[in-house]
Design an enzyme around this catalytic site. Sequence first.
Site, PDB file in Angstrom:
ATOM      1  CG  ASP A 175      -2.141  -0.776   1.126  1.00  0.00           C
ATOM      2  OD1 ASP A 175      -2.643  -0.895   0.002  1.00  0.00           O
ATOM      3  OD2 ASP A 175      -2.614  -1.296   2.152  1.00  0.00           O
TER       4      ASP A 175
HETATM    5  C1  GLC Z   1      -1.186  -0.457   5.110  1.00  0.00           C
HETATM    6  C2  GLC Z   1       0.167  -0.071   5.577  1.00  0.00           C
HETATM    7  C3  GLC Z   1       0.151   1.257   6.257  1.00  0.00           C
HETATM    8  C4  GLC Z   1      -0.487   2.265   5.344  1.00  0.00           C
HETATM    9  C5  GLC Z   1      -1.866   1.805   4.941  1.00  0.00           C
HETATM   10  C6  GLC Z   1      -2.482   2.728   3.963  1.00  0.00           C
HETATM   11  O1  GLC Z   1      -2.016  -0.777   6.173  1.00  0.00           O
HETATM   12  O2  GLC Z   1       0.723  -1.043   6.407  1.00  0.00           O
HETATM   13  O3  GLC Z   1       1.445   1.628   6.592  1.00  0.00           O
HETATM   14  O4  GLC Z   1      -0.542   3.511   5.945  1.00  0.00           O
HETATM   15  O5  GLC Z   1      -1.777   0.551   4.359  1.00  0.00           O
HETATM   16  O6  GLC Z   1      -3.605   2.175   3.354  1.00  0.00           O
HETATM   17  C1  GLC Z   2      -1.638  -3.884   5.426  1.00  0.00           C
HETATM   18  C2  GLC Z   2      -2.823  -3.843   4.505  1.00  0.00           C
HETATM   19  C3  GLC Z   2      -2.612  -4.770   3.340  1.00  0.00           C
HETATM   20  C4  GLC Z   2      -1.315  -4.469   2.665  1.00  0.00           C
HETATM   21  C5  GLC Z   2      -0.152  -4.472   3.632  1.00  0.00           C
HETATM   22  C6  GLC Z   2       1.124  -4.012   3.005  1.00  0.00           C
HETATM   23  O1  GLC Z   2      -1.567  -5.101   6.053  1.00  0.00           O
HETATM   24  O2  GLC Z   2      -4.000  -4.182   5.187  1.00  0.00           O
HETATM   25  O3  GLC Z   2      -3.652  -4.633   2.427  1.00  0.00           O
HETATM   26  O4  GLC Z   2      -1.106  -5.415   1.664  1.00  0.00           O
HETATM   27  O5  GLC Z   2      -0.443  -3.628   4.717  1.00  0.00           O
HETATM   28  O6  GLC Z   2       1.118  -2.670   2.665  1.00  0.00           O
END
Ligand code: GLC
Ligand code: GLC
Length: 716
Positions: free
Chosen positions: A487
């Site tokens: 993400d």
């Molecule tokens: C995921 C990531 C986090 C980020 C988020 C945004 O959960 O781990 O760091 O801020 O996505 O959607």
């Molecule tokens: C968090 C989000 C997941 C993403 C991951 C890496 O776990 O929920 O969707 O793939 O972060 O950014």
Amino acid sequence: MKYGYFDDPNREYVITRPDTPLPWINYLGCQAYFGIISNTAGGYSFYRDARLRRLTRYRYNNAPFDFGGRYIYLRDDASGEFWSPSWQPTRRNLQNYVCRHGMGYTVISSEYGGIEASTRYLVPLDENLEIWQLTVTNRRQRAADLSVFSSIEFCLWDAQDDATNFQRNFSIGEVEIENGVIYHKTEYRERRDHYSFFACSEKITGFDTQRDSFLGPYRGWDNPLAVEQGRSGNSVAHGWAPIGSHQVKLSLQPAESRQVVFVLGYHENSRERKFDPPNSQVLNKKGAKFALARYLVPANADAAFEKLRSHWNELLGICQVETPDVHTNRMVNIWNAYQCMATFNMSRSASFYESGIGRGLGFRDSNQDLLGFVHMVPGRARERILDLAATQLPSGGAYHQYQPLTKRGNNDVGSGFNDDPHWLIVGVAAYLKETGDWSILDETVPYDNQAGTETPLHEHLQRSFRYTLDHLGPHGLPLIGRADWNDCLNLNCFSDSPGQSFQTTTNKDGKVAESVFIAALFVLAGRELAEIAEQRGLQAEASSYLSEVKKMETTISRHGWDGEWFLRAFDDFGRKIGSKENAEGRIFIETQGFCTLAGIGLDDGSARAALDSTRKMLATQHGIILQQPAYSKYYLELGEISSYPPGYKENAGIFCHNNPWVMIGETRVGNGDAAYDYYTRINPSAREQISEVHRCEPYVYAQMIAGRDAPTHGEA
Ligand code: GLC
Ligand code: GLC
């Protein structure tokens, strides 16, 4: 250092001191009513949606962060001394403190001044309520006169609004009290048809529903005035902060035991039957009364507990393994499956790390979660698949998240995470393999929940696949969009102002930046889809998928291979990411794991080479880090990934989620020992001995463990 131990036969983790490095939690409920409970009884409850239907209040960013919960106070009415058998909030020196987190229930027991107390918290199957079953035993040589006080703080339903909109909220709180049952009915007079209720099995000597009356001015939950004085104020909340508290007197002879059952529940009335009598403003309480008649009876509470236990025994009994390794057995047979169920139900939307107000359920996440629980509840997996598919867009793209209460795509985050559509294919394939229920493919499902747009689910999958072909970049690799699995790799964002969202601020047209990860996912999903088509006798469709897959594999080896490992992506300038040419971020785990898992490079040795490079450059004793070297500064063109300090989160942290891709990759090249070795490094049970370093629960896979570059390497 350990703070407890695993009790495998009972499927429990037993915490033996209350001051764990972080609150160690459990989840109550597995259908519609949910609660989070920590080892000191902290946490909150909600119905279906942690943001929109919150029953009890959570105060954000508190210290400790589980503060506020299902607190019970005991008071010795002879001496005036009081304590909490769950340690918080009074934090007296308890003897024999034990917290047992089990499958859907938690028991917290302790002894203080010769009074033993044990509380079992659970949500019965098929009910929208929670039970706290308190057993008090007098271990003294003499009789004891005690008061028991319960306490919860009601949330005014919308948790986000509750935490911010005080000018309105301090005036709207409303309750009713009838026969000792406390009914919370804020906003019931207008558009809400639901209320909550909090009741006690014993005759009460008093109650409180206004927080200030219970706590007293300038006091906290550690020292409530009502408890100190041994007398509830019988306060009725008008505005301010409605709470629920009962006072019960117990006189116990030596060795005598008594049970007090508390029930906190949720009920919805139909609009026509909101009030009783109909033209009054008085709550129709029939639903609550019906539930209370049953669950305030200790024998029925026991029966609910037994039913819950056999439910979990059945679910977990479906897949059991026996290996020479206790950690593997324990995680695979118990906690892994249990965590999958929690993520299925809550998909990371409610914990102490996701506040429950920030997001709905992830599209990618929920499809992935399916893989872990589909064998336990195929019926619910089917429903989830159809719900998710209904949020898909006509283009084949998908909303990144959806709200479980409304089942609608979440507009705040929108779509354009270009890996999302493929996870639907992967999820459906897993469902088909498990159940053989081909009828799901003929189920008609709308797009973006718009009536009239329905097509069979099969076509949703076709559009998912097509979406990537419609979004290819200059090298023939998939365009990344807002992000892919990672993400925080935001290649079209170029955000330079504080407070902007890295995911939704999009400054580039998105026609250049490409993802090798999505390419690998496309290969995996494409093969699944081809097999589905073949099974349905659609030979031509199957071969067309396979030829696209073949083409993508060729593109990956031509443009996605860096010599010793797979590239990660191309940025908006068409420059490589995850290449030996880069000063930082030279190698990323995602493509090494996912390409090899998808079987890419098995023939020409590149899979083996990629895994060797992973071992050399990314493996640590605490797991495999996301990339190396960590980004030492913020790169405008890379986005959130480089916003984190080195070693944390996506900037070279260890993600428990993608480590297994490498493990699967190792098994595909025939190196099972390496897979097992990697598994042991992140297996929380195998890390129990270093709980003071790991800090997070030893029975839960953490999202992230701090990487090698972090000063707190190994902390989860
Ligand atoms: C995921 C990531 C986090 C980020 C988020 C945004 O959960 O781990 O760091 O801020 O996505 O959607
Ligand atoms: C968090 C989000 C997941 C993403 C991951 C890496 O776990 O929920 O969707 O793939 O972060 O950014």
